[in-house]
Motif scaffolding. Structure first.
Motif, short mmCIF file in Angstrom:
data_model
loop_
_atom_site.label_atom_id
_atom_site.label_comp_id
_atom_site.label_asym_id
_atom_site.label_seq_id
_atom_site.Cartn_x
_atom_site.Cartn_y
_atom_site.Cartn_z
N HIS A 6 29.02 -8.20 32.02
CA HIS A 6 28.99 -8.31 30.57
C HIS A 6 29.81 -7.17 29.98
CE1 HIS A 6 26.30 -8.58 26.72
NE2 HIS A 6 27.57 -8.78 26.47
N ILE A 7 30.85 -7.52 29.24
CA ILE A 7 31.71 -6.52 28.63
C ILE A 7 31.36 -6.42 27.15
CG2 ILE A 7 34.09 -5.85 28.11
CD1 ILE A 7 34.90 -7.51 30.61
N THR A 8 31.00 -5.21 26.74
CA THR A 8 30.61 -4.95 25.36
C THR A 8 31.62 -4.01 24.72
OG1 THR A 8 29.31 -2.98 25.87
CG2 THR A 8 28.17 -5.12 26.03
N VAL A 9 31.44 -3.73 23.43
CA VAL A 9 32.34 -2.78 22.76
C VAL A 9 32.19 -1.38 23.34
CG1 VAL A 9 32.50 -4.07 20.60
CG2 VAL A 9 30.69 -2.39 20.88
N HIS A 10 31.08 -1.13 24.01
CA HIS A 10 30.89 0.18 24.63
C HIS A 10 31.48 0.21 26.04
CE1 HIS A 10 28.41 1.26 21.27
NE2 HIS A 10 27.69 0.17 21.46
N SER A 11 31.23 -0.82 26.82
CA SER A 11 31.72 -0.81 28.21
C SER A 11 33.22 -1.07 28.31
CB SER A 11 30.95 -1.83 29.06
OG SER A 11 31.16 -3.16 28.59
N VAL A 12 33.82 -1.62 27.25
CA VAL A 12 35.25 -1.87 27.29
C VAL A 12 36.03 -0.56 27.44
CG1 VAL A 12 35.75 -1.82 24.80
CG2 VAL A 12 37.07 -3.32 26.28
N ASN A 13 35.44 0.53 27.00
CA ASN A 13 36.09 1.84 27.14
C ASN A 13 36.33 2.20 28.60
OD1 ASN A 13 36.36 2.46 24.37
ND2 ASN A 13 34.18 2.91 24.29
N ALA A 14 35.43 1.79 29.48
CA ALA A 14 35.61 2.05 30.91
C ALA A 14 36.84 1.30 31.42
CB ALA A 14 34.37 1.65 31.69
N LEU A 15 37.06 0.09 30.92
CA LEU A 15 38.25 -0.67 31.31
C LEU A 15 39.51 0.02 30.82
CD1 LEU A 15 37.06 -4.32 30.61
CD2 LEU A 15 37.23 -3.16 32.82
N TYR A 16 39.45 0.54 29.60
CA TYR A 16 40.59 1.27 29.06
C TYR A 16 40.94 2.49 29.92
CZ TYR A 16 40.27 -1.27 24.58
OH TYR A 16 40.26 -2.21 23.59
N VAL A 17 39.92 3.21 30.37
CA VAL A 17 40.15 4.40 31.19
C VAL A 17 40.83 4.02 32.51
CG1 VAL A 17 39.00 6.25 32.48
CG2 VAL A 17 38.30 5.75 30.13
N VAL A 18 40.37 2.94 33.12
CA VAL A 18 41.00 2.47 34.36
C VAL A 18 42.44 2.04 34.09
CG1 VAL A 18 40.90 0.72 36.18
CG2 VAL A 18 38.80 1.84 35.41
N ALA A 19 42.65 1.36 32.98
CA ALA A 19 44.00 0.92 32.61
C ALA A 19 44.91 2.13 32.38
CB ALA A 19 43.96 0.05 31.37
N MET A 47 39.13 -6.32 20.78
CA MET A 47 39.67 -5.00 21.11
C MET A 47 40.70 -5.10 22.24
SD MET A 47 36.08 -2.89 20.89
CE MET A 47 36.71 -1.32 21.45
N LEU A 48 40.38 -5.89 23.26
CA LEU A 48 41.30 -6.05 24.38
C LEU A 48 42.59 -6.75 23.95
CD1 LEU A 48 38.73 -7.04 27.12
CD2 LEU A 48 40.09 -4.94 27.05
N HIS A 49 42.46 -7.76 23.11
CA HIS A 49 43.65 -8.47 22.62
C HIS A 49 44.52 -7.56 21.75
CE1 HIS A 49 43.14 -12.36 24.38
NE2 HIS A 49 41.90 -12.46 23.93
N THR A 50 43.89 -6.69 20.97
CA THR A 50 44.64 -5.73 20.16
C THR A 50 45.45 -4.80 21.04
OG1 THR A 50 43.06 -5.84 18.35
CG2 THR A 50 44.45 -3.88 18.45
#
Length: 88
Positions: A6-19, A47-50
């Motif tokens: 489950h990807i939330t507005v909070h956990s999406v930050n972890a994806l950004y860090v990996v990216a 957020m990801l699409h942006t």
């Protein structure tokens, strides 16, 4: 990158860090984020699409705003905001 769960507005930050880390390994790298097996909140998907459209990660993640080419493979279905609040 493949994300599940489950990807939330909070956990999406972890994806950004990996990216950001992957983007720093090699200039001009095209990143692909496969979230097709994840449940993604609508706000997180926006957020990801942006990030994909602007070719930059959020400034709080990458203050230097290095170019970042990220493609998002859409999820099966976004989790509506109301359903996400009920699950919490």
């Amino acid at each position: 990158m493949i994300a599940k769960g489950h990807i939330t507005v909070h956990s999406v930050n972890a994806l950004y860090v990996v990216a950001k880390r992957a983007n720093s390994l090699r200039e001009g790298l095209d990143l692909e984020l496969d979230i097709s097996q994840a449940f993604v909140d609508e706000a997180a998907l926006d957020m990801l699409h942006t990030a994909s459209q602007t070719r930059h990660l959020p400034a709080r993640i990458d203050p230097h705003q290095a170019p970042c080419t990220i493609s998002v493979l859409a999820p099966r279905r976004p989790v509506p905001a109301a359903a996400a609040r009920l699950a919490a």
